[in-house]
Design an enzyme around this catalytic site. Sequence first.
Site, PDB file in Angstrom:
ATOM      1  N   GLY A   1       0.780  -1.235   0.000  1.00  0.00           N
ATOM      2  CA  GLY A   1       0.000   0.000   0.000  1.00  0.00           C
ATOM      3  C   GLY A   1       0.805   1.275   0.000  1.00  0.00           C
TER       4      GLY A   1
ATOM      5  N   ILE B   1      -2.310   0.887 -16.199  1.00  0.00           N
ATOM      6  CA  ILE B   1      -2.443   1.959 -15.216  1.00  0.00           C
ATOM      7  C   ILE B   1      -1.157   2.766 -15.192  1.00  0.00           C
ATOM      8  CG2 ILE B   1      -2.844   2.525 -12.793  1.00  0.00           C
ATOM      9  CD1 ILE B   1      -5.253   1.237 -14.181  1.00  0.00           C
TER      10      ILE B   1
ATOM     11  N   SER C   1      -5.420  -8.856 -12.320  1.00  0.00           N
ATOM     12  CA  SER C   1      -4.919  -8.190 -13.521  1.00  0.00           C
ATOM     13  C   SER C   1      -5.632  -8.743 -14.738  1.00  0.00           C
ATOM     14  CB  SER C   1      -3.410  -8.434 -13.665  1.00  0.00           C
ATOM     15  OG  SER C   1      -2.937  -8.002 -14.933  1.00  0.00           O
TER      16      SER C   1
ATOM     17  N   ASN D   1      -2.785  -6.204  -2.303  1.00  0.00           N
ATOM     18  CA  ASN D   1      -2.386  -5.451  -3.492  1.00  0.00           C
ATOM     19  C   ASN D   1      -0.939  -5.715  -3.863  1.00  0.00           C
ATOM     20  OD1 ASN D   1      -2.795  -3.113  -5.486  1.00  0.00           O
ATOM     21  ND2 ASN D   1      -1.022  -2.422  -4.292  1.00  0.00           N
TER      22      ASN D   1
ATOM     23  N   ARG E   1       2.679   2.866  -2.486  1.00  0.00           N
ATOM     24  CA  ARG E   1       2.706   3.767  -3.640  1.00  0.00           C
ATOM     25  C   ARG E   1       1.766   3.237  -4.716  1.00  0.00           C
ATOM     26  NH1 ARG E   1       8.182   1.613  -4.107  1.00  0.00           N
ATOM     27  NH2 ARG E   1       9.015   3.679  -3.593  1.00  0.00           N
TER      28      ARG E   1
ATOM     29  N   TYR F   1       3.125 -15.084 -14.711  1.00  0.00           N
ATOM     30  CA  TYR F   1       2.367 -14.033 -14.028  1.00  0.00           C
ATOM     31  C   TYR F   1       0.881 -14.177 -14.341  1.00  0.00           C
ATOM     32  CZ  TYR F   1       0.823  -9.280 -12.825  1.00  0.00           C
ATOM     33  OH  TYR F   1       0.171  -8.189 -12.301  1.00  0.00           O
TER      34      TYR F   1
END
Length: 264
Positions: free
Chosen positions: A18, A192, A146, A94, A20, A159
Amino acid sequence: MPTPPFDLGERVALVTGGGRGIGAAIVTRLAEAGAHVVIANRSRDVADALVADLSQRGLATGTAQFDRLDRTGLRDLVDGVAHQHKRLDIVVHNAGGCPWATLDELDEDKLEAALSINLSAAIWLAQAAVPHMQARHFGRILVTSSISSRLAMGGGAHYSAAKAGVNAFIRGAAFELARDGITANTVEPGFIAKPGRGSLSTAENLSRIARHIPMGRIGSADDVAYAMLYLASEQASYVTGQSIVVDGGTTLPETGFAVERQWG
């Protein structure tokens, strides 16, 4: 951008990764809605800086050490936060990442690294949080997934597999926990913007990527954070086992060429 009218007053939230970017935006939006948010970030100084900034705004935040991804380390993290604050209502996993490698370059260390932080940590974090949530018959388990879970990525097959596993895990967990007042959901970000971080953050590359997104722009961290805020709220109490895709329409066309045909 105005804060939606979601009230998380008295809720205690734990957000991994959390410090950045998307994580910091999630922390900020949850705190603005009234939650006391604990940031678990590997870079403690980054988390401390965010807490100092939010504290100046009168928002309730704190930090917790986050340096072990195994079952015991994550249980200690969760139990410590729950003990300190006498409750734990919301967990957001996250933290994530991946050492990129093509299939022929992939080795055991790279695969384990991708699975450990993206998938295994999400499972152990949820497992540790459930007893605290069951005690109050309320809980929100949230994971940043994702769109890679549904799209092919050169150099990122491992991933993609980890994120697809996250979505499958959340569906199963949501089913198991439905009668306990606990929901489990994911948010799947597309592209993003991460200012100043990596080659993809250059203005030239961002512009090139944006041309292939139906909405014509790169997403912001807040686009993801507001989806998380909704899923954490009372208003989302009937939403579980779902994934909200936040990608500006990236996954809609069959190929990027379809976007070029439509908008040039």
